[in-house]
Design a protein around this motif. Sequence first.
Motif, PDB file in Angstrom:
ATOM      1  N   CYS A  14      38.671  81.551  41.700  1.00 37.83           N
ATOM      2  CA  CYS A  14      39.751  81.051  42.555  1.00 37.83           C
ATOM      3  C   CYS A  14      41.113  81.400  41.957  1.00 37.83           C
ATOM      4  O   CYS A  14      41.379  81.137  40.783  1.00 37.83           O
ATOM      5  N   ILE A  15      41.978  82.006  42.783  1.00 39.02           N
ATOM      6  CA  ILE A  15      43.324  82.377  42.343  1.00 39.02           C
ATOM      7  C   ILE A  15      44.396  81.490  42.977  1.00 39.02           C
ATOM      8  O   ILE A  15      45.581  81.736  42.813  1.00 39.02           O
ATOM      9  N   GLY A  16      43.980  80.473  43.714  1.00 37.98           N
ATOM     10  CA  GLY A  16      44.932  79.536  44.294  1.00 37.98           C
ATOM     11  C   GLY A  16      45.764  80.096  45.429  1.00 37.98           C
ATOM     12  O   GLY A  16      46.892  79.664  45.646  1.00 37.98           O
ATOM     13  N   SER A  17      45.226  81.024  46.187  1.00 33.22           N
ATOM     14  CA  SER A  17      45.974  81.620  47.303  1.00 33.22           C
ATOM     15  C   SER A  17      46.191  80.636  48.445  1.00 33.22           C
ATOM     16  O   SER A  17      47.057  80.845  49.280  1.00 33.22           O
ATOM     17  N   GLY A  27      38.920  70.780  55.026  1.00 33.33           N
ATOM     18  CA  GLY A  27      37.740  71.151  54.270  1.00 33.33           C
ATOM     19  C   GLY A  27      37.954  71.398  52.791  1.00 33.33           C
ATOM     20  O   GLY A  27      37.010  71.384  52.016  1.00 33.33           O
ATOM     21  N   PHE A  28      39.221  71.614  52.398  1.00 31.84           N
ATOM     22  CA  PHE A  28      39.494  71.982  51.010  1.00 31.84           C
ATOM     23  C   PHE A  28      40.720  71.251  50.485  1.00 31.84           C
ATOM     24  O   PHE A  28      41.589  70.838  51.256  1.00 31.84           O
ATOM     25  N   ARG A  29      40.778  71.122  49.169  1.00 29.59           N
ATOM     26  CA  ARG A  29      41.911  70.525  48.469  1.00 29.59           C
ATOM     27  C   ARG A  29      42.269  71.426  47.295  1.00 29.59           C
ATOM     28  O   ARG A  29      41.397  72.091  46.734  1.00 29.59           O
ATOM     29  N   LEU A  30      43.527  71.437  46.918  1.00 25.61           N
ATOM     30  CA  LEU A  30      43.961  72.101  45.698  1.00 25.61           C
ATOM     31  C   LEU A  30      44.271  71.041  44.665  1.00 25.61           C
ATOM     32  O   LEU A  30      44.895  70.023  44.983  1.00 25.61           O
ATOM     33  N   ASP A  31      43.853  71.286  43.426  1.00 24.21           N
ATOM     34  CA  ASP A  31      44.179  70.339  42.362  1.00 24.21           C
ATOM     35  C   ASP A  31      45.516  70.727  41.727  1.00 24.21           C
ATOM     36  O   ASP A  31      46.202  71.642  42.198  1.00 24.21           O
ATOM     37  N   ALA A  32      45.901  70.054  40.668  1.00 14.68           N
ATOM     38  CA  ALA A  32      47.192  70.283  40.022  1.00 14.68           C
ATOM     39  C   ALA A  32      47.328  71.705  39.480  1.00 14.68           C
ATOM     40  O   ALA A  32      48.442  72.226  39.366  1.00 14.68           O
ATOM     41  N   ALA A  33      46.204  72.345  39.168  1.00 17.66           N
ATOM     42  CA  ALA A  33      46.213  73.723  38.677  1.00 17.66           C
ATOM     43  C   ALA A  33      46.116  74.735  39.819  1.00 17.66           C
ATOM     44  O   ALA A  33      45.943  75.928  39.571  1.00 17.66           O
ATOM     45  N   ARG A  34      46.230  74.271  41.057  1.00  9.60           N
ATOM     46  CA  ARG A  34      46.118  75.091  42.272  1.00  9.60           C
ATOM     47  C   ARG A  34      44.727  75.708  42.423  1.00  9.60           C
ATOM     48  O   ARG A  34      44.564  76.760  43.041  1.00  9.60           O
ATOM     49  N   GLN A  35      43.725  75.056  41.880  1.00 14.92           N
ATOM     50  CA  GLN A  35      42.350  75.481  42.051  1.00 14.92           C
ATOM     51  C   GLN A  35      41.774  74.741  43.260  1.00 14.92           C
ATOM     52  O   GLN A  35      41.970  73.532  43.400  1.00 14.92           O
ATOM     53  N   SER A  36      41.070  75.458  44.090  1.00 13.99           N
ATOM     54  CA  SER A  36      40.486  74.883  45.294  1.00 13.99           C
ATOM     55  C   SER A  36      39.165  74.189  44.985  1.00 13.99           C
ATOM     56  O   SER A  36      38.446  74.558  44.052  1.00 13.99           O
ATOM     57  N   HIS A  37      38.876  73.177  45.775  1.00 16.06           N
ATOM     58  CA  HIS A  37      37.565  72.551  45.760  1.00 16.06           C
ATOM     59  C   HIS A  37      37.306  71.985  47.143  1.00 16.06           C
ATOM     60  O   HIS A  37      38.248  71.648  47.872  1.00 16.06           O
ATOM     61  N   PRO A  38      36.028  71.895  47.550  1.00 14.74           N
ATOM     62  CA  PRO A  38      35.737  71.360  48.880  1.00 14.74           C
ATOM     63  C   PRO A  38      36.079  69.872  48.935  1.00 14.74           C
ATOM     64  O   PRO A  38      35.875  69.145  47.961  1.00 14.74           O
ATOM     65  N   ALA A  39      36.596  69.433  50.060  1.00 20.78           N
ATOM     66  CA  ALA A  39      36.894  68.009  50.245  1.00 20.78           C
ATOM     67  C   ALA A  39      35.610  67.200  50.166  1.00 20.78           C
ATOM     68  O   ALA A  39      35.599  66.095  49.635  1.00 20.78           O
TER      69      ALA A  39
END
Length: 77
Positions: A14-17, A27-39
């Motif tokens: 994941c590059i945080g695009s 369906g998705f969330r970004l964390d503080a590091a801009r990494q995606s994860h499914p909701a």
Amino acid sequence: MGDRWHVEVDRSLCIGSAQCLHHAPDGFRLDAARQSHPAAPDMGANERVLEAAESCPVEAIVITLGDGGEAVFPPEG
């Protein structure tokens, strides 16, 4: 699309695009590091989540059928 899906994001890719958020904001969330994860990793089949996976520039999103583990995206082969 009545199937249950298991959705994962390969955080090493994941590059945080945020393309996933653009296509499937629920369906998705970004964390503080801009990494995606499914909701929610386990969900009903969802066309917007599939569009998000297809639009990921590094194919970090993996979708499998929840009951058998067969690939939905990326397709096998």
